[in-house]
Design a protein around this motif. Sequence first.
Motif: not given
Lengths: 225, 389
Positions: B85, B89-92, B130-131, B133, B138, B145
């Motif tokens: 994306f 749109a990584l799952f936080p 993710p936060s 990185l 990311q 993924r």
Amino acid sequence: MDWSALHVSLTLAVLTTLALLPVGLALARWLAVTAWAGRPVVEALLLLPLLLPPTVIGFYFLVAFGQGSALGAWLAASGIRLVFTLEGLLLVSVLVNLPFMVQPIQRAFAAVPHSLREAAWVSGLSTWQTFWRIELPLAWPGLLAGMALTVAHTLGEFGVVLMVGGNIEGETRTLSVSLYDKVQGMDLQSAHVMALALVGISLLALSLVLAFDRVGQRGRALQER
Amino acid sequence: MQGLQVQLRSASPIRLEAEFDCGAGELVALVGPSGSGKTSMLRAIAGLWTPADVQGHIRVAGQAWLDTALGVQLSPQERRAGLVFQHYALFPHMTAKANVALAAGPGWSDADVQTLLGRLGLAELSERRPSQLSGGQQQRVALARALVRVMPRPTAGDVTAPQVLPGVLLLDEPFSAVDSPTRQTLYRELAALRQKVSVPMVLVTHDLAEARRLADRVVIVDAGQTLQTGEPARVFASPRNARVAELVGIQNHFEGRFLKGEGGWGRLRWTDVASSDHGLDLAVFDKNKIDDGTLVTWVLNGEQVDVMADGELPSTTEPGYTRLRCQLLEVLSLGEITLCTLKPEALPSQTITLNLTSRLLRRLQVGAGGWVQLLIAPGALHIMPVRTK
């Protein structure tokens, strides 16, 4: 301190929260994502208990479930009594607490970016798996806030309790009603204790709500980066 | 049939006329301005967007993901599309590793996921959220993924031969959110990745330079339509029509009229405006594709233009070369390269832009206001009929 009233209050608060959680969750998740044109009407109906005087809700409840109504008569014939019972109190409590439960949960689900749902789908997760593994973990601060608000608001409810539940010791006499009794009876010492207990519990619940809200905002900020 | 074939047509909510393919191991870039529909096409491949009235098909490695004639429409879950994306749109709430493991199929073990992360330089970062990185990190997690959806379980040791896989890798402006040095690194990593996995890769970008650098072929997209497909150099040198020329940002884009001649030669009458008759003539090849008197738009490829001193005689005697006396209007030195704007003596309303080496200009000893001669090869002229639509 009226311990039996505290017990009734806490019982009512816990049962209301437990009964409302699945209903509120389903409604909130639906409202957060639906594009249906009738959504504002549903939202307005849910918010109505915030604006109406509790006596209006209590009055309609009595009209609907009292002995004089067909529904009340039929329920009575089946052995179910809702007026002046804890069960009836629970039912009306669920109704008036809908906005307190639904609002924070709906906001939490609406804050989950749609791209995360899509990312889950292309990763192979079904809609149901996406809900459990992605949406719910991200929306949990909203759930906790909704539950804390419901507990606090149920403890503080007065008018509707008096109208629907009456003032029956051990059954429907809540802490707030008991406090009213004590003041009427000039027992200010007991009134002080109970008032302080209600202030303490509500303050705790509201602090929790704000703390959860902060966690939720931080989560959202991370997702937007 | 390997690779990806896309043919889609729809009228609403947006007009869509998409037709392109992408071989296994090939990287095709969908290029167009924002709002042109290129991201919608990518989302259609992933199954995230399907217009109600769509007609056509999407096939991957011979399998129909969408075929309106057969009534086939797979869900996003059933398609093996690895999608990166635009904002990842990584799952936080999950670690890098959990993000990747979530998309991995049943054959993947925890160690396999860790191996894949290691290959992308994320071994040390797999337990971070993710936060924690950077943007580039990311982006690599998002790539991992997506890859895990289209790769078979990584075998022990290094993969030597590219593997053919039944999926597609879709990249939605994946480099737009990272800074320039990181982008350069990611470009190299993508190139290295292509040595190892052989899936069709579709890249959406509005950046022409990026498309030119990364893609085997580009697909020019405008207003929901795929206008032209081809190797980047080819599309840039020979745009199919004026709109493509405009979209790929071609300089020296003019109007004129094609006049037929004899012996395989024709003339291009360069005019002020398309309808005018007054102008100067340039010799061109006549490939018998354009009728006499047709209004055309045309492009001058500056790389095939020689610049000589005013009055100098050309060294070539080959037929078809046009000599054009021009005045230098503007000379902008950019180090090695000097950007020059020139005005043809015979058609002073028009200007030609050329990138010349600064050395050449020093040798010619001319500056702004001076005169030079342009020697234009017939191959430097690319002629397109005016788009009537």
